[in-house]
Enzyme design. Structure first.
Site, PDB file in Angstrom:
ATOM      1  N   LYS A 264       0.833  -1.220  -0.110  1.00 33.92           N
ATOM      2  CA  LYS A 264       0.024  -0.048   0.003  1.00 33.92           C
ATOM      3  C   LYS A 264       0.994   1.268   0.063  1.00 33.92           C
ATOM      4  CE  LYS A 264      -3.789   2.372   0.625  1.00 33.92           C
ATOM      5  NZ  LYS A 264      -3.508   3.797   1.049  1.00 33.92           N
TER       6      LYS A 264
ATOM      7  N   GLU B  77       0.678   6.735  -6.654  1.00 38.18           N
ATOM      8  CA  GLU B  77      -0.627   7.717  -6.756  1.00 38.18           C
ATOM      9  C   GLU B  77       0.031   9.229  -6.718  1.00 38.18           C
ATOM     10  OE1 GLU B  77      -2.942   9.004  -3.036  1.00 38.18           O
ATOM     11  OE2 GLU B  77      -3.567   7.226  -3.740  1.00 38.18           O
TER      12      GLU B  77
END
Length: 326
Positions: free
Chosen positions: A189, A196
């Site tokens: 993550k 991102e």
């Protein structure tokens, strides 16, 4: 399945609601009594603290923490350590640094309490869209919790199956994955969030160039007054750079073409820094991700359209509000 949920903010409250919609039983706790009351009104069992939470859960207990990374989560893990029993499970679904997961799992093992780390992506939209889950922990414990993960994940939806996956684990196709031992879920993550940063920065800089096409520094016959909202919209439709982030960009520009509602101050929540740190440890070049992180630092002193667009995207997917007084 019964589960405790601690932390009923933007994501924790929605996680509880999604689980209840799928027939699971939630015992909830938050220091904000109003948040507990609101979830109780929707079918959850409220609790007054960690002792009360543990008392209302049947064994083996499973408690999902959805709290800010760092001291708040650390304190909650310590308190749960004191009230849970051997065989119980602590699940950290926040954005914890993966090295903290490794340490906590080791510390809890002495009390025979299991620890699972879950990188949770989906932001404020997860209640309806589902959450992409990246899971670290002991295989048998992850399997025991599968009904929870399956309910939270998006499922197959209308995304076409990837060719060549026959015979592979079906869980990733449904939006959740057992990545490996404790820490691996948050490690994956962390890198997800680093990527991102890079994607958001690419969109932000591209739209800033489009916005600047009217500049007096350009030849007069090469000055273009471009409609950014329409460009975002057309790129959503069949373009190779279409994505959910571009969808959010289109929404933001349609409602506020100059993004005047944003100052352009862009915070970093930790994962981008940790990704760059991991790249340094591994001697892996990460020029785009590093530059995207540094751009967020710079945004706190100099705010252009690119920074305002970054801020708009962050609000769009995660409900992140710009800090005051910048």
């Amino acid at each position: 399945m019964q589960i405790g949920i601690v932390g009923l903010g933007r994501m924790g409250g929605n996680i509880a609601q999604r689980l209840m919609r799928h027939g699971h039983s939630c015992v909830v706790f938050d220091k904000n009594a109003d948040a507990v009351a609101a979830l109780s009104g929707k079918g959850a069992t409220g609790s007054r603290g960690f002792d009360d939470l543990a008392a209302k859960l049947s064994t083996p207990r499973a408690v999902w923490l959805m709290l800010p990374a760092g001291a708040v989560t650390e304190s909650a893990v310590r308190e749960l350590h004191g009230v849970l029993q051997p065989g119980d499970i602590i699940i950290d679904g926040g954005n914890t640094f993966y090295k903290d997961d490794v340490r906590r799992a080791r510390e809890l093992k002495s009390a025979d309490i299991h620890y699972v780390d879950v990188g949770t992506s989906g932001g404020i939209w997860g209640l309806e869209r589902g959450y992409c889950l990246m899971i670290g922990g002991e295989p048998e414990i992850v399997t025991h919790l599968d009904p929870i993960f399956s309910a939270l994940a998006p499922g197959l939806g209308n995304i076409e199956r990837t060719a060549g996956r026959d015979g592979r684990d079906r869980r990733p196709e449904r939006g959740y994955m057992h990545c490996g031992p404790c820490g691996s879920g948050h490690f994956v993550k962390m890198v997800h969030n680093g990527i991102e940063y890079g994607l958001m920065q690419a969109y932000a800089e591209g739209f800033a160039i489009l916005s600047g096409a009217t500049s007096a520094q350009r030849p007069e016959d090469e000055r273009y007054d471009l409609d950014l909202a329409d460009i975002a919209e057309v790129w959503r439709r069949g373009s190779v750079i279409s994505s959910w982030l571009l969808d959010l960009t289109a929404i933001a520009l349609a409602g506020d073409p100059q993004l005047e509602g944003f100052s352009g101050v862009v915070e970093d929540s930790g994962e981008g820094r940790w990704t760059v740190m991991a790249a340094i440890e591994e001697a892996v070049p990460a020029t785009v991700l590093s530059a995207a992180l540094y751009a967020r630092f710079r945004s706190r002193d100099d705010h252009g359209l690119a920074d305002r667009l970054l801020s708009a995207m962050r609000k769009g997917f995660g409900g992140h509000i710009e800090p005051k007084g910048r």
